[in-house]
Design an enzyme around this catalytic site. Structure first.
Site, PDB file in Angstrom:
ATOM      1  N   GLU A   1       0.824  -1.214  -0.125  1.00  0.00           N
ATOM      2  CA  GLU A   1       0.003  -0.148   0.039  1.00  0.00           C
ATOM      3  C   GLU A   1       0.933   1.331  -0.061  1.00  0.00           C
ATOM      4  O   GLU A   1       0.658   2.135   0.955  1.00  0.00           O
ATOM      5  CB  GLU A   1      -0.982  -0.205   1.132  1.00  0.00           C
ATOM      6  CG  GLU A   1      -2.017  -0.931   1.392  1.00  0.00           C
ATOM      7  CD  GLU A   1      -2.640  -0.889   2.561  1.00  0.00           C
ATOM      8  OE1 GLU A   1      -2.327  -0.274   3.522  1.00  0.00           O
ATOM      9  OE2 GLU A   1      -3.768  -1.686   2.413  1.00  0.00           O
ATOM     10  N   PRO A   2       1.504   1.421  -0.980  1.00  0.00           N
ATOM     11  CA  PRO A   2       2.430   2.654  -1.085  1.00  0.00           C
ATOM     12  C   PRO A   2       1.815   3.994  -1.389  1.00  0.00           C
ATOM     13  O   PRO A   2       0.624   4.125  -2.028  1.00  0.00           O
ATOM     14  CB  PRO A   2       3.365   2.459  -2.166  1.00  0.00           C
ATOM     15  CG  PRO A   2       2.655   1.513  -3.190  1.00  0.00           C
ATOM     16  CD  PRO A   2       1.715   0.830  -2.286  1.00  0.00           C
ATOM     17  N   GLY A   3       1.682   5.112  -0.525  1.00  0.00           N
ATOM     18  CA  GLY A   3       1.187   6.434  -0.924  1.00  0.00           C
ATOM     19  C   GLY A   3       2.415   7.147  -1.251  1.00  0.00           C
ATOM     20  O   GLY A   3       2.600   7.516  -2.511  1.00  0.00           O
TER      21      GLY A   3
ATOM     22  N   ARG B   1       3.666  19.585   6.530  1.00  0.00           N
ATOM     23  CA  ARG B   1       4.428  18.672   6.960  1.00  0.00           C
ATOM     24  C   ARG B   1       5.742  19.362   7.834  1.00  0.00           C
ATOM     25  O   ARG B   1       6.220  18.826   9.122  1.00  0.00           O
ATOM     26  CB  ARG B   1       5.284  17.887   5.905  1.00  0.00           C
ATOM     27  CG  ARG B   1       4.204  17.167   5.073  1.00  0.00           C
ATOM     28  CD  ARG B   1       4.535  16.122   4.116  1.00  0.00           C
ATOM     29  NE  ARG B   1       5.289  15.208   4.843  1.00  0.00           N
ATOM     30  CZ  ARG B   1       6.359  14.829   5.016  1.00  0.00           C
ATOM     31  NH1 ARG B   1       7.358  15.771   4.670  1.00  0.00           N
ATOM     32  NH2 ARG B   1       7.006  13.806   5.625  1.00  0.00           N
TER      33      ARG B   1
ATOM     34  N   CYS C   1      -0.036  33.806  10.975  1.00  0.00           N
ATOM     35  CA  CYS C   1       0.257  34.453  12.028  1.00  0.00           C
ATOM     36  C   CYS C   1       0.535  33.652  13.152  1.00  0.00           C
ATOM     37  O   CYS C   1      -0.251  33.015  14.101  1.00  0.00           O
ATOM     38  CB  CYS C   1      -0.933  35.263  12.493  1.00  0.00           C
ATOM     39  SG  CYS C   1      -1.078  36.733  11.543  1.00  0.00           S
ATOM     40  N   GLU C   2       1.521  32.656  12.982  1.00  0.00           N
ATOM     41  CA  GLU C   2       2.046  31.744  13.878  1.00  0.00           C
ATOM     42  C   GLU C   2       3.665  31.722  13.850  1.00  0.00           C
ATOM     43  O   GLU C   2       4.237  31.662  12.612  1.00  0.00           O
ATOM     44  CB  GLU C   2       1.580  30.375  13.502  1.00  0.00           C
ATOM     45  CG  GLU C   2       0.292  30.182  13.981  1.00  0.00           C
ATOM     46  CD  GLU C   2      -0.240  28.879  14.790  1.00  0.00           C
ATOM     47  OE1 GLU C   2       0.749  28.281  15.106  1.00  0.00           O
ATOM     48  OE2 GLU C   2      -1.504  28.512  14.620  1.00  0.00           O
TER      49      GLU C   2
HETATM   50  N1  LLP Z   1      -1.577   1.971   4.541  1.00  0.00           N
HETATM   51  C1  LLP Z   1      -2.057   2.465   5.845  1.00  0.00           C
HETATM   52  C2  LLP Z   1      -3.136   1.642   6.360  1.00  0.00           C
HETATM   53  C3  LLP Z   1      -1.754   3.705   6.268  1.00  0.00           C
HETATM   54  O1  LLP Z   1      -2.121   4.202   7.207  1.00  0.00           O
HETATM   55  C4  LLP Z   1      -0.818   4.534   5.264  1.00  0.00           C
HETATM   56  C5  LLP Z   1      -0.438   6.060   5.804  1.00  0.00           C
HETATM   57  C6  LLP Z   1      -0.030   4.105   4.075  1.00  0.00           C
HETATM   58  C7  LLP Z   1      -0.563   2.711   3.815  1.00  0.00           C
HETATM   59  C8  LLP Z   1       0.664   4.748   3.129  1.00  0.00           C
HETATM   60  O2  LLP Z   1       1.833   5.053   3.862  1.00  0.00           O
HETATM   61  P1  LLP Z   1       3.248   5.748   2.873  1.00  0.00           P
HETATM   62  O3  LLP Z   1       3.339   4.580   1.851  1.00  0.00           O
HETATM   63  O4  LLP Z   1       2.525   6.796   2.421  1.00  0.00           O
HETATM   64  O5  LLP Z   1       4.044   5.966   3.999  1.00  0.00           O
HETATM   65  N2  LLP Z   1       1.224  12.676   7.152  1.00  0.00           N
HETATM   66  C9  LLP Z   1       2.225  11.918   7.271  1.00  0.00           C
HETATM   67  C10 LLP Z   1       2.195  10.434   6.615  1.00  0.00           C
HETATM   68  C11 LLP Z   1       1.035   9.724   7.346  1.00  0.00           C
HETATM   69  C12 LLP Z   1       0.768   8.353   7.019  1.00  0.00           C
HETATM   70  C13 LLP Z   1      -0.443   7.659   7.282  1.00  0.00           C
HETATM   71  N3  LLP Z   1      -0.573   6.314   6.766  1.00  0.00           N
HETATM   72  C14 LLP Z   1       3.346  12.380   6.494  1.00  0.00           C
HETATM   73  O6  LLP Z   1       3.116  13.711   6.123  1.00  0.00           O
HETATM   74  O7  LLP Z   1       4.524  11.934   6.666  1.00  0.00           O
END
Ligand code: LLP
Length: 430
Positions: free
Chosen positions: A278-280, A317, A359-360
């Protein structure tokens, strides 16, 4: 070459398009995304894994970026979806994903959300025994479970999602009972899932989790009469944000993951289930830049501030995790530093803080950077494709920015800039 879609000529270019012209035409702050880069990353990862194991499925963790156009790019490539809310399910279906391609991994999920997912025909990945019991009153569908394998990793404490301090999943020691009870309740468990954390750059950090996962799978199949059709090992694949960071070695990653996976299958005498990831961030992270205009420059005895029109309303971030994002002067890219391949580096004098308009005091997008700029210059904030727009807000009553997609060398608006009027929608006065 880490960012092949970005080049410095007279100005910074993205897929051959001059970023300063984009800023002129569409105004700033502006998100600009390379479609080609997303496709490249998807295919790179898919092919690296398929070399070692044929039955691979990639679910895009769309929390990283839910713009419909981005979802559609990946859908066309054959990607599946990891959704974490009804909003993400809704968006993915609108973008053209068939419900069978969506895995819903919520946490603290309400009965209404469960009903929504069931009605849409989306597979539910259960986060707790309580959720399982509630779901069994609604349906007798196929499900999977998210296990907490007892190990986690990630770029920041907030982004570690396995181990003793994580709220996610079912603790490993309770997982066999979960499968047994699910069957008694009439549900049909066919998969297992974990996600240990986000922003991981070392291959070895994944090894203990996958080893553990395979042992958990062995235990389940020994004790419960089921044949797991998929094993989902989550996302977490990092990208380098800092010049000194090395990219995750994707060939090595694919080999290690699939070797441990196959070893586990053999050890426990298992059939060949689908291996899902599950890459994001890995798919979309470096595909986008934010263009922001220099409004103001000032110095005090301690700091030099370059004041721009994007703050943590546009990119959260740095303020939220202390994350580093590269900054390039797009108008005058001589001091692109190490970020852009072969960029010359000159004219840099004093280090600067890139400060937003909120404003922070915490509204600093980048600290202590070797960059010079003048009023009106366009700066590019790099690697903003993941958790950028999706975490943006209207804080300080600033409208959300526009988004541009570059496809075949042509820019296209994929989200219009909000207006002041949009800030008031849904508000009611007497
Ligand atoms: N699968 C599940 C169940 C997740 O909760 C997440 C991310 C992913 C996959 C994908 O993770 P990735 O491949 O993108 O690392 N806002 C934070 C990242 C929070 C990720 C939350 N879950 C940031 O900006 O670094």
């Amino acid at each position: 070459m880490t960012r092949p879609h970005l080049k410095t000529k007279q100005h910074l270019e993205i897929d051959g398009v001059d970023t300063t012209q984009l800023a002129d035409k569409y105004d700033t702050p502006l998100y600009v995304t390379s479609s080609d880069r997303i496709k490249q990353k998807y295919n790179q990862l898919k092919q690296a894994l398929k070399k070692h194991y044929p039955n691979i499925r990639l679910h895009y963790a769309c929390k990283a970026n839910t713009n419909l156009n981005i979802l559609q790019i990946l859908e066309k490539e054959g990607c599946h979806i990891d959704a974490v809310s009804t909003g993400e399910i809704y968006s993915a279906i609108k973008a053209g994903y068939s419900p069978e391609k969506i895995l819903y991994t919520g946490t603290s999920v309400s009965n209404e959300e469960l009903k929504y997912a069931v009605d849409k025909g989306v597979m539910i990945n259960l986060d707790s025994l309580h959720e399982m019991r509630r779901l069994s009153k609604i349906t007798s569908t196929e499900v999977s479970f998210r296990v907490n394998p007892g190990v986690g990793a990630g770029h920041h404490d907030h982004c570690i999602t396995g181990g003793s301090e994580s709220k996610f999943g079912i603790w490993e020691e309770d997982i066999v009972e979960a499968y047994k009870e699910a069957i008694k309740l009439g549900l049909k468990p066919i998969g297992i899932h974990m996600h240990i954390g986000s922003g991981i750059l070392e291959v070895e950090k994944f090894r203990p989790a996958i080893e553990k996962m395979m042992d958990i799978v062995g235990e389940i199949t020994q004790q419960v009469d089921i044949n797991l059709k998929f094993i989902d090992i989550g996302g977490g694949l990092g990208i380098p944000y800092k010049p000194e960071e090395k990219p995750l070695d994707i060939e090595k990653f694919a080999k290690m993951i699939t070797t441990e996976f196959k070893k586990g299958l053999k050890k426990h005498g298992l059939e060949q289930p689908t291996l899902a990831l599950e890459p994001g961030r890995y798919l979309v992270g470096d595909s986008s830049i934010i263009l922001t205009k220099v409004n103001d420059i000032k110095e005090n005895p301690f700091h030099k501030y370059i004041g721009v029109d994007a703050g943590f309303n546009i990119l959260q971030r740095p303020a939220m995790y202390g994350s580093h994002h590269g900054v390039v002067n797009a108008t005058n890219p001589q001091n692109a530093g190490n970020y852009i391949e072969n960029a010359p580096k000159k004219g840099v004098n004093r280090k600067a803080e890139i400060a937003g308009p909120l404003c922070e005091s915490g509204d600093i997008l980048a600290e202590n950077r070797e960059i010079t700029a003048q009023e009106g210059d366009i700066l590019a904030i790099l690697d903003a494709g993941a958790y950028g727009y999706s975490m943006a807000s209207r804080y300080n009553s600033r409208p959300l920015p526009a988004e541009i997609l570059i496809e075949n060398g042509e820019p296209r608006v994929i989200r219009e800039r909000e207006t002041l009027k949009d800030l008031l929608t849904k508000q009611k006065t007497k």
